[in-house]
Design a protein around this motif. Structure first.
Motif, PDB file in Angstrom:
ATOM      1  N   LEU A  90       0.429  -1.537  12.428  1.00  0.00           N
ATOM      2  CA  LEU A  90       0.340  -2.357  13.631  1.00  0.00           C
ATOM      3  C   LEU A  90      -0.464  -1.693  14.737  1.00  0.00           C
ATOM      4  CD1 LEU A  90       4.068  -3.490  13.724  1.00  0.00           C
ATOM      5  CD2 LEU A  90       2.103  -4.877  13.032  1.00  0.00           C
ATOM      6  N   GLY A  91      -0.810  -0.410  14.548  1.00  0.00           N
ATOM      7  CA  GLY A  91      -1.508   0.318  15.596  1.00  0.00           C
ATOM      8  C   GLY A  91      -0.620   0.641  16.777  1.00  0.00           C
ATOM      9  N   LEU A  92       0.682   0.832  16.533  1.00  0.00           N
ATOM     10  CA  LEU A  92       1.658   1.077  17.594  1.00  0.00           C
ATOM     11  C   LEU A  92       2.442   2.343  17.317  1.00  0.00           C
ATOM     12  CD1 LEU A  92       3.165  -2.529  17.904  1.00  0.00           C
ATOM     13  CD2 LEU A  92       1.573  -1.441  19.503  1.00  0.00           C
ATOM     14  N   PRO A  93       2.842   3.083  18.359  1.00  0.00           N
ATOM     15  CA  PRO A  93       3.728   4.226  18.137  1.00  0.00           C
ATOM     16  C   PRO A  93       5.109   3.747  17.697  1.00  0.00           C
ATOM     17  CG  PRO A  93       3.461   3.833  20.477  1.00  0.00           C
ATOM     18  CD  PRO A  93       2.501   2.921  19.782  1.00  0.00           C
ATOM     19  N   VAL A  94       5.869   4.633  17.099  1.00  0.00           N
ATOM     20  CA  VAL A  94       7.217   4.289  16.634  1.00  0.00           C
ATOM     21  C   VAL A  94       8.078   3.770  17.779  1.00  0.00           C
ATOM     22  CG1 VAL A  94       9.379   5.310  15.785  1.00  0.00           C
ATOM     23  CG2 VAL A  94       7.219   5.778  14.600  1.00  0.00           C
ATOM     24  N   SER A  95       7.932   4.353  18.972  1.00  0.00           N
ATOM     25  CA  SER A  95       8.737   3.902  20.110  1.00  0.00           C
ATOM     26  C   SER A  95       8.511   2.418  20.394  1.00  0.00           C
ATOM     27  CB  SER A  95       8.419   4.736  21.353  1.00  0.00           C
ATOM     28  OG  SER A  95       7.044   4.677  21.672  1.00  0.00           O
ATOM     29  N   ALA A  96       7.274   1.956  20.291  1.00  0.00           N
ATOM     30  CA  ALA A  96       6.984   0.541  20.517  1.00  0.00           C
ATOM     31  C   ALA A  96       7.554  -0.318  19.400  1.00  0.00           C
ATOM     32  CB  ALA A  96       5.484   0.327  20.639  1.00  0.00           C
ATOM     33  N   CYS A  97       7.548   0.188  18.173  1.00  0.00           N
ATOM     34  CA  CYS A  97       8.143  -0.551  17.057  1.00  0.00           C
ATOM     35  C   CYS A  97       9.656  -0.699  17.238  1.00  0.00           C
ATOM     36  CB  CYS A  97       7.844   0.150  15.738  1.00  0.00           C
ATOM     37  SG  CYS A  97       6.100   0.111  15.254  1.00  0.00           S
ATOM     38  N   LEU A  98      10.257   0.193  17.983  1.00  0.00           N
ATOM     39  CA  LEU A  98      11.685   0.106  18.283  1.00  0.00           C
ATOM     40  C   LEU A  98      11.954  -0.720  19.542  1.00  0.00           C
ATOM     41  CD1 LEU A  98      12.769   3.778  17.508  1.00  0.00           C
ATOM     42  CD2 LEU A  98      13.474   1.727  16.267  1.00  0.00           C
ATOM     43  N   GLY A  99      10.895  -1.240  20.140  1.00  0.00           N
ATOM     44  CA  GLY A  99      11.062  -2.078  21.320  1.00  0.00           C
ATOM     45  C   GLY A  99      10.844  -1.370  22.633  1.00  0.00           C
ATOM     46  N   GLY A 100      10.326  -0.141  22.577  1.00  0.00           N
ATOM     47  CA  GLY A 100      10.147   0.641  23.799  1.00  0.00           C
ATOM     48  C   GLY A 100       8.760   0.507  24.384  1.00  0.00           C
ATOM     49  N   GLY A 101       8.318   1.566  25.071  1.00  0.00           N
ATOM     50  CA  GLY A 101       7.017   1.559  25.704  1.00  0.00           C
ATOM     51  C   GLY A 101       7.063   1.214  27.169  1.00  0.00           C
ATOM     52  N   ARG A 102       8.261   1.236  27.761  1.00  0.00           N
ATOM     53  CA  ARG A 102       8.398   0.870  29.170  1.00  0.00           C
ATOM     54  C   ARG A 102       8.147   2.044  30.107  1.00  0.00           C
ATOM     55  NH1 ARG A 102      12.329  -1.202  26.049  1.00  0.00           N
ATOM     56  NH2 ARG A 102      12.657  -3.454  25.991  1.00  0.00           N
ATOM     57  N   TYR A 103       8.202   3.259  29.619  1.00  0.00           N
ATOM     58  CA  TYR A 103       7.994   4.444  30.445  1.00  0.00           C
ATOM     59  C   TYR A 103       7.223   5.454  29.615  1.00  0.00           C
ATOM     60  CZ  TYR A 103      12.364   5.156  27.905  1.00  0.00           C
ATOM     61  OH  TYR A 103      13.329   5.186  26.923  1.00  0.00           O
ATOM     62  N   SER A 279      12.649  11.899  16.853  1.00  0.00           N
ATOM     63  CA  SER A 279      13.638  11.910  17.930  1.00  0.00           C
ATOM     64  C   SER A 279      12.970  11.718  19.282  1.00  0.00           C
ATOM     65  CB  SER A 279      14.424  13.220  17.900  1.00  0.00           C
ATOM     66  OG  SER A 279      15.173  13.336  16.709  1.00  0.00           O
ATOM     67  N   CYS A 280      11.796  12.288  19.453  1.00  0.00           N
ATOM     68  CA  CYS A 280      11.039  12.065  20.693  1.00  0.00           C
ATOM     69  C   CYS A 280      10.680  10.589  20.850  1.00  0.00           C
ATOM     70  CB  CYS A 280       9.767  12.915  20.696  1.00  0.00           C
ATOM     71  SG  CYS A 280      10.035  14.699  20.856  1.00  0.00           S
ATOM     72  N   GLU A 281      10.264   9.960  19.759  1.00  0.00           N
ATOM     73  CA  GLU A 281       9.941   8.528  19.825  1.00  0.00           C
ATOM     74  C   GLU A 281      11.186   7.709  20.161  1.00  0.00           C
ATOM     75  OE1 GLU A 281       7.012   6.895  19.571  1.00  0.00           O
ATOM     76  OE2 GLU A 281       5.897   8.769  19.416  1.00  0.00           O
ATOM     77  N   LEU A 282      12.337   8.110  19.635  1.00  0.00           N
ATOM     78  CA  LEU A 282      13.583   7.435  19.985  1.00  0.00           C
ATOM     79  C   LEU A 282      13.848   7.532  21.481  1.00  0.00           C
ATOM     80  CD1 LEU A 282      16.320   6.078  19.373  1.00  0.00           C
ATOM     81  CD2 LEU A 282      17.206   8.353  18.797  1.00  0.00           C
ATOM     82  N   ALA A 283      13.649   8.718  22.047  1.00  0.00           N
ATOM     83  CA  ALA A 283      13.879   8.901  23.487  1.00  0.00           C
ATOM     84  C   ALA A 283      12.970   8.018  24.321  1.00  0.00           C
ATOM     85  CB  ALA A 283      13.675  10.370  23.861  1.00  0.00           C
ATOM     86  N   LEU A 284      11.767   7.732  23.814  1.00  0.00           N
ATOM     87  CA  LEU A 284      10.810   6.899  24.538  1.00  0.00           C
ATOM     88  C   LEU A 284      11.012   5.407  24.295  1.00  0.00           C
ATOM     89  CD1 LEU A 284       7.692   9.095  23.762  1.00  0.00           C
ATOM     90  CD2 LEU A 284       8.603   8.702  26.065  1.00  0.00           C
ATOM     91  N   SER A 285      11.989   5.059  23.464  1.00  0.00           N
ATOM     92  CA  SER A 285      12.132   3.665  23.038  1.00  0.00           C
ATOM     93  C   SER A 285      13.284   2.928  23.697  1.00  0.00           C
ATOM     94  CB  SER A 285      12.342   3.619  21.513  1.00  0.00           C
ATOM     95  OG  SER A 285      13.666   4.019  21.166  1.00  0.00           O
ATOM     96  N   LEU A 286      14.146   3.623  24.421  1.00  0.00           N
ATOM     97  CA  LEU A 286      15.345   2.984  24.962  1.00  0.00           C
ATOM     98  C   LEU A 286      14.991   2.055  26.128  1.00  0.00           C
ATOM     99  CD1 LEU A 286      17.756   6.057  24.815  1.00  0.00           C
ATOM    100  CD2 LEU A 286      17.655   4.100  23.256  1.00  0.00           C
ATOM    101  N   PRO A 287      15.869   1.120  26.465  1.00  0.00           N
ATOM    102  CA  PRO A 287      15.543   0.163  27.530  1.00  0.00           C
ATOM    103  C   PRO A 287      15.208   0.813  28.864  1.00  0.00           C
ATOM    104  CG  PRO A 287      17.419  -0.610  26.263  1.00  0.00           C
ATOM    105  CD  PRO A 287      17.121   0.783  25.785  1.00  0.00           C
ATOM    106  N   ARG A 288      15.862   1.920  29.202  1.00  0.00           N
ATOM    107  CA  ARG A 288      15.505   2.662  30.412  1.00  0.00           C
ATOM    108  C   ARG A 288      15.477   4.152  30.080  1.00  0.00           C
ATOM    109  NH1 ARG A 288      20.394   4.483  32.714  1.00  0.00           N
ATOM    110  NH2 ARG A 288      22.247   3.295  32.110  1.00  0.00           N
TER     111      ARG A 288
END
Length: 333
Positions: A90-103, A279-288
Protein backbone atom coordinates in the motif's frame (compact mmCIF):
# COMPACT_ATOMS: atom_id res chain seq x y z
CA UNK A 1 13.15 -14.32 12.44
CA UNK A 2 10.16 -14.92 10.17
CA UNK A 3 10.04 -13.86 6.53
CA UNK A 4 6.95 -14.08 4.34
CA UNK A 5 7.08 -13.56 0.58
CA UNK A 6 4.09 -12.55 -1.52
CA UNK A 7 3.42 -13.25 -5.19
CA UNK A 8 5.11 -9.99 -6.21
CA UNK A 9 8.33 -10.92 -4.40
CA UNK A 10 7.88 -8.53 -1.47
CA UNK A 11 9.30 -9.79 1.82
CA UNK A 12 7.62 -9.11 5.13
CA UNK A 13 9.63 -9.55 8.32
CA UNK A 14 8.67 -10.58 11.82
CA UNK A 15 10.53 -11.64 14.93
CA UNK A 16 9.69 -13.90 17.87
CA UNK A 17 12.04 -13.31 20.81
CA UNK A 18 10.34 -14.55 23.99
CA UNK A 19 12.18 -13.55 27.16
CA UNK A 20 13.02 -16.56 29.37
CA UNK A 21 11.38 -16.32 32.76
CA UNK A 22 8.86 -13.71 31.63
CA UNK A 23 7.22 -14.85 28.40
CA UNK A 24 4.54 -17.55 28.52
CA UNK A 25 6.07 -19.18 25.44
CA UNK A 26 9.55 -20.30 24.43
CA UNK A 27 11.64 -19.82 21.31
CA UNK A 28 11.36 -23.54 20.47
CA UNK A 29 7.56 -23.46 20.73
CA UNK A 30 7.41 -20.38 18.54
CA UNK A 31 9.72 -21.89 15.94
CA UNK A 32 7.63 -25.06 15.72
CA UNK A 33 4.41 -23.08 15.35
CA UNK A 34 5.82 -20.77 12.68
CA UNK A 35 7.36 -23.67 10.75
CA UNK A 36 3.86 -25.13 10.34
CA UNK A 37 2.45 -21.95 8.77
CA UNK A 38 2.63 -22.69 5.02
CA UNK A 39 -0.88 -23.49 3.90
CA UNK A 40 -2.41 -22.66 7.28
CA UNK A 41 -3.17 -18.98 6.72
CA UNK A 42 -6.58 -17.91 5.60
CA UNK A 43 -7.06 -15.81 2.48
CA UNK A 44 -5.79 -12.24 2.77
CA UNK A 45 -8.19 -9.82 1.13
CA UNK A 46 -5.86 -6.97 0.32
CA UNK A 47 -7.45 -3.62 1.19
CA UNK A 48 -7.46 -0.64 -1.16
CA UNK A 49 -6.01 1.55 1.61
CA UNK A 50 -4.63 1.17 5.11
CA UNK A 51 -7.87 1.67 6.99
CA UNK A 52 -8.84 -1.99 6.93
CA UNK A 53 -5.40 -3.63 6.85
CA UNK A 54 -5.58 -4.83 10.45
CA UNK A 55 -9.02 -6.37 9.84
CA UNK A 56 -7.69 -8.23 6.82
CA UNK A 57 -4.96 -9.73 8.97
CA UNK A 58 -7.37 -10.69 11.75
CA UNK A 59 -9.43 -12.60 9.19
CA UNK A 60 -6.35 -14.28 7.74
CA UNK A 61 -5.20 -15.40 11.18
CA UNK A 62 -8.60 -16.73 12.26
CA UNK A 63 -7.76 -20.36 11.34
CA UNK A 64 -4.65 -20.13 13.53
CA UNK A 65 -6.23 -18.49 16.57
CA UNK A 66 -6.37 -21.60 18.74
CA UNK A 67 -2.85 -22.67 17.73
CA UNK A 68 -1.32 -19.26 18.55
CA UNK A 69 -3.46 -18.45 21.59
CA UNK A 70 -0.72 -19.25 24.09
CA UNK A 71 2.19 -18.25 21.82
CA UNK A 72 2.10 -14.43 21.80
CA UNK A 73 5.69 -14.03 20.58
CA UNK A 74 4.97 -16.20 17.54
CA UNK A 75 1.73 -14.32 16.91
CA UNK A 76 3.64 -11.03 17.20
CA UNK A 77 6.11 -12.25 14.56
CA UNK A 78 3.36 -13.32 12.18
CA UNK A 79 1.26 -10.16 12.59
CA UNK A 80 4.36 -8.01 12.10
CA UNK A 81 5.40 -9.82 8.91
CA UNK A 82 1.89 -9.56 7.46
CA UNK A 83 1.61 -5.85 8.29
CA UNK A 84 5.06 -5.29 6.79
CA UNK A 85 3.89 -6.94 3.56
CA UNK A 86 0.62 -5.00 3.44
CA UNK A 87 2.40 -1.75 4.21
CA UNK A 88 4.81 -2.30 1.34
CA UNK A 89 1.96 -3.10 -1.04
CA UNK A 90 0.00 0.00 0.00
CA UNK A 91 3.02 2.29 0.28
CA UNK A 92 2.20 2.97 3.95
CA UNK A 93 4.12 2.51 7.21
CA UNK A 94 2.83 -0.14 9.62
CA UNK A 95 1.54 2.60 11.94
CA UNK A 96 -0.79 3.85 9.19
CA UNK A 97 -1.96 0.29 8.48
CA UNK A 98 -2.97 0.13 12.15
CA UNK A 99 -4.95 3.35 11.77
CA UNK A 100 -2.32 5.78 13.03
CA UNK A 101 -0.34 8.59 11.48
CA UNK A 102 -1.85 11.39 13.55
CA UNK A 103 1.43 12.45 15.18
CA UNK A 104 5.04 12.32 14.07
CA UNK A 105 7.03 11.43 17.16
CA UNK A 106 6.99 9.74 20.57
CA UNK A 107 9.55 10.24 23.30
CA UNK A 108 11.29 7.28 24.95
CA UNK A 109 11.94 6.73 28.64
CA UNK A 110 15.23 5.68 30.18
CA UNK A 111 15.67 2.62 32.40
CA UNK A 112 17.47 2.31 35.73
CA UNK A 113 17.50 -0.30 38.48
CA UNK A 114 18.01 -0.03 42.22
CA UNK A 115 20.24 -3.12 42.13
CA UNK A 116 23.00 -0.77 40.93
CA UNK A 117 25.02 1.09 43.55
CA UNK A 118 23.64 4.58 44.11
CA UNK A 119 26.60 6.43 42.51
CA UNK A 120 26.26 4.23 39.42
CA UNK A 121 22.51 4.79 39.24
CA UNK A 122 22.92 8.56 39.53
CA UNK A 123 25.65 8.59 36.88
CA UNK A 124 23.44 6.65 34.48
CA UNK A 125 20.54 8.98 35.18
CA UNK A 126 22.74 11.95 34.33
CA UNK A 127 23.76 10.34 31.05
CA UNK A 128 20.11 9.75 30.12
CA UNK A 129 19.16 13.34 30.89
CA UNK A 130 22.14 14.59 28.88
CA UNK A 131 20.81 12.63 25.87
CA UNK A 132 17.48 14.41 26.11
CA UNK A 133 15.51 11.71 27.96
CA UNK A 134 12.84 13.35 30.10
CA UNK A 135 11.24 10.29 31.74
CA UNK A 136 13.06 7.58 33.67
CA UNK A 137 11.68 4.25 34.77
CA UNK A 138 13.30 2.67 37.84
CA UNK A 139 12.96 -1.04 38.54
CA UNK A 140 12.74 -1.66 42.29
CA UNK A 141 14.85 -4.77 42.73
CA UNK A 142 15.25 -4.91 46.53
CA UNK A 143 13.11 -7.24 48.63
CA UNK A 144 11.69 -7.03 52.13
CA UNK A 145 11.22 -3.98 54.33
CA UNK A 146 14.95 -3.20 54.59
CA UNK A 147 15.27 -3.45 50.82
CA UNK A 148 12.32 -1.14 50.27
CA UNK A 149 13.85 1.38 52.71
CA UNK A 150 17.09 1.33 50.67
CA UNK A 151 15.18 1.78 47.43
CA UNK A 152 13.29 4.69 48.97
CA UNK A 153 16.52 6.48 49.91
CA UNK A 154 17.95 5.90 46.43
CA UNK A 155 14.80 7.35 44.85
CA UNK A 156 14.95 10.39 47.11
CA UNK A 157 18.55 10.98 46.00
CA UNK A 158 17.54 10.58 42.36
CA UNK A 159 14.71 13.08 42.80
CA UNK A 160 17.07 15.61 44.44
CA UNK A 161 19.56 15.20 41.60
CA UNK A 162 16.95 15.51 38.83
CA UNK A 163 13.90 17.37 40.16
CA UNK A 164 12.41 18.00 36.73
CA UNK A 165 12.55 14.44 35.39
CA UNK A 166 9.40 12.33 35.27
CA UNK A 167 9.92 9.22 37.40
CA UNK A 168 8.09 5.94 36.96
CA UNK A 169 8.65 2.92 39.15
CA UNK A 170 8.23 -0.80 38.55
CA UNK A 171 7.66 -3.19 41.46
CA UNK A 172 7.39 -6.27 39.20
CA UNK A 173 4.39 -7.69 41.09
CA UNK A 174 6.41 -8.33 44.28
CA UNK A 175 4.27 -6.49 46.84
CA UNK A 176 1.33 -7.98 48.67
CA UNK A 177 -2.13 -6.48 48.39
CA UNK A 178 -1.87 -5.42 52.05
CA UNK A 179 1.51 -3.71 51.88
CA UNK A 180 1.10 -2.00 48.49
CA UNK A 181 -1.06 0.95 49.71
CA UNK A 182 1.40 1.72 52.53
CA UNK A 183 4.41 1.61 50.23
CA UNK A 184 2.69 3.75 47.64
CA UNK A 185 1.97 6.33 50.34
CA UNK A 186 5.67 6.40 51.30
CA UNK A 187 6.59 6.94 47.65
CA UNK A 188 4.13 9.80 47.18
CA UNK A 189 6.52 12.63 48.27
CA UNK A 190 8.90 11.59 45.46
CA UNK A 191 6.13 12.24 42.96
CA UNK A 192 6.29 9.22 40.62
CA UNK A 193 3.84 9.29 37.75
CA UNK A 194 2.84 5.74 38.61
CA UNK A 195 4.14 2.41 39.87
CA UNK A 196 3.92 -0.46 37.42
CA UNK A 197 2.41 -3.74 38.55
CA UNK A 198 2.77 -3.34 42.33
CA UNK A 199 0.95 -6.62 43.06
CA UNK A 200 0.38 -10.00 41.43
CA UNK A 201 -1.32 -9.86 37.99
CA UNK A 202 -4.54 -11.52 39.07
CA UNK A 203 -4.92 -9.21 42.12
CA UNK A 204 -4.22 -5.82 40.60
CA UNK A 205 -7.83 -4.82 39.95
CA UNK A 206 -8.49 -5.18 43.70
CA UNK A 207 -5.90 -2.54 44.66
CA UNK A 208 -8.08 0.54 44.13
CA UNK A 209 -7.13 4.20 44.38
CA UNK A 210 -3.91 4.87 46.33
CA UNK A 211 -1.66 7.84 47.13
CA UNK A 212 0.31 7.07 43.95
CA UNK A 213 -1.44 5.82 40.80
CA UNK A 214 -0.48 2.42 39.46
CA UNK A 215 -0.17 0.86 36.01
CA UNK A 216 -0.99 -2.56 34.60
CA UNK A 217 1.72 -4.62 32.92
CA UNK A 218 1.68 -8.41 33.36
CA UNK A 219 -2.00 -8.22 34.31
CA UNK A 220 -2.89 -7.40 30.70
CA UNK A 221 -2.06 -10.99 29.70
CA UNK A 222 -4.53 -12.44 32.23
CA UNK A 223 -7.81 -13.40 30.61
CA UNK A 224 -10.53 -10.91 31.52
CA UNK A 225 -8.17 -8.67 33.50
CA UNK A 226 -7.99 -5.73 31.04
CA UNK A 227 -11.76 -5.33 31.20
CA UNK A 228 -11.69 -5.31 35.01
CA UNK A 229 -8.77 -2.87 35.06
CA UNK A 230 -10.54 -0.40 32.77
CA UNK A 231 -13.20 -0.16 35.47
CA UNK A 232 -10.78 -0.06 38.41
CA UNK A 233 -10.04 3.03 40.46
CA UNK A 234 -6.37 4.02 40.50
CA UNK A 235 -5.28 2.51 37.17
CA UNK A 236 -3.27 5.23 35.40
CA UNK A 237 -1.79 3.38 32.42
CA UNK A 238 -1.61 0.19 30.40
CA UNK A 239 1.95 -0.99 29.68
CA UNK A 240 1.75 -2.57 26.23
CA UNK A 241 4.31 -5.25 25.36
CA UNK A 242 3.43 -6.70 21.96
CA UNK A 243 5.87 -9.57 22.51
CA UNK A 244 3.67 -10.59 25.47
CA UNK A 245 0.29 -9.75 23.98
CA UNK A 246 0.60 -9.90 20.20
CA UNK A 247 0.78 -6.76 18.08
CA UNK A 248 -2.92 -6.46 17.24
CA UNK A 249 -4.03 -7.26 20.80
CA UNK A 250 -1.63 -4.62 22.17
CA UNK A 251 -3.04 -2.09 19.70
CA UNK A 252 -6.61 -2.97 20.66
CA UNK A 253 -5.88 -2.59 24.38
CA UNK A 254 -4.09 0.71 23.82
CA UNK A 255 -7.05 2.12 21.90
CA UNK A 256 -9.52 0.95 24.54
CA UNK A 257 -7.43 2.36 27.36
CA UNK A 258 -7.07 5.77 25.74
CA UNK A 259 -10.79 5.88 25.02
CA UNK A 260 -11.38 5.48 28.77
CA UNK A 261 -8.85 8.14 29.75
CA UNK A 262 -6.17 5.62 30.76
CA UNK A 263 -2.69 6.39 29.43
CA UNK A 264 -0.69 3.95 27.30
CA UNK A 265 3.02 3.11 27.22
CA UNK A 266 4.53 0.81 24.58
CA UNK A 267 7.65 -1.10 25.56
CA UNK A 268 9.89 -3.81 24.18
CA UNK A 269 10.76 -7.06 25.92
CA UNK A 270 14.48 -6.71 25.12
CA UNK A 271 13.51 -7.68 21.59
CA UNK A 272 15.73 -7.69 18.55
CA UNK A 273 15.68 -4.98 15.87
CA UNK A 274 12.69 -6.19 13.85
CA UNK A 275 10.38 -6.52 16.86
CA UNK A 276 11.66 -3.21 18.23
CA UNK A 277 10.82 -1.49 14.93
CA UNK A 278 7.34 -3.01 15.09
CA UNK A 279 6.88 -1.77 18.66
CA UNK A 280 7.88 1.71 17.53
CA UNK A 281 5.23 1.56 14.81
CA UNK A 282 2.69 0.50 17.44
CA UNK A 283 3.58 3.55 19.54
CA UNK A 284 2.98 5.76 16.50
CA UNK A 285 -0.37 4.14 15.70
CA UNK A 286 -2.51 4.85 18.77
CA UNK A 287 -5.36 7.38 18.64
CA UNK A 288 -3.34 9.89 20.68
CA UNK A 289 0.35 10.02 21.58
CA UNK A 290 1.31 7.57 24.32
CA UNK A 291 3.45 8.58 27.27
CA UNK A 292 7.21 8.30 26.77
CA UNK A 293 7.73 4.68 25.80
CA UNK A 294 10.19 1.96 26.75
CA UNK A 295 11.60 1.75 23.23
CA UNK A 296 15.14 3.00 23.70
CA UNK A 297 17.92 0.92 22.15
CA UNK A 298 19.18 -1.67 24.65
CA UNK A 299 22.31 -3.74 25.18
CA UNK A 300 20.65 -6.91 23.90
CA UNK A 301 20.76 -5.52 20.37
CA UNK A 302 24.52 -6.08 20.39
CA UNK A 303 23.85 -9.82 20.06
CA UNK A 304 22.30 -9.21 16.62
CA UNK A 305 24.05 -8.31 13.37
CA UNK A 306 24.00 -4.54 13.04
CA UNK A 307 20.69 -3.43 11.59
CA UNK A 308 19.45 0.15 11.45
CA UNK A 309 16.07 0.74 13.09
CA UNK A 310 14.69 3.70 11.10
CA UNK A 311 12.17 4.73 13.78
CA UNK A 312 14.80 5.39 16.47
CA UNK A 313 16.41 8.83 16.57
CA UNK A 314 19.00 10.48 18.77
CA UNK A 315 17.72 12.51 21.66
CA UNK A 316 15.28 9.94 22.97
CA UNK A 317 12.77 9.99 20.12
CA UNK A 318 10.74 7.53 18.06
CA UNK A 319 9.68 9.10 14.78
CA UNK A 320 7.79 8.01 11.69
CA UNK A 321 10.14 6.32 9.22
CA UNK A 322 8.29 7.62 6.12
CA UNK A 323 8.96 4.22 4.55
CA UNK A 324 6.44 1.53 3.59
CA UNK A 325 5.94 -1.35 6.00
CA UNK A 326 8.53 -1.55 8.74
CA UNK A 327 11.10 0.25 6.63
CA UNK A 328 13.68 -2.28 7.75
CA UNK A 329 15.62 -4.68 5.55
CA UNK A 330 17.48 -7.75 6.77
CA UNK A 331 21.22 -8.06 6.78
CA UNK A 332 20.95 -11.04 4.39
CA UNK A 333 20.01 -8.76 1.45
Amino acid sequence: MLSLTDDAGRVGLGEATPLPGFSPDTADEGQRALAELPGALGAIDLPADGTTAAFAIVRALAPLSSRLRHLPAARFALETALLDLLGQRLGLPVSACLGGGRYAEVRVNGLLTTSDALPVMLERAGALVARGVRAIKVKLRSRGEEGFARDLEALRALRREHPGVELRLDANATWSLDEAPRRLALLAPIGPRFVEQPVAPELLHHLGACDVPWAADESLAVEGAPERLLEAQGCAAFILKPAMLGLLRAHELGCRAQARGVDAVVTHLFDGPIALAASCELALSLPRPPLACGLDAHAGLEAWPELRIPQLREGGLVTASDQPGLGIRPWMD
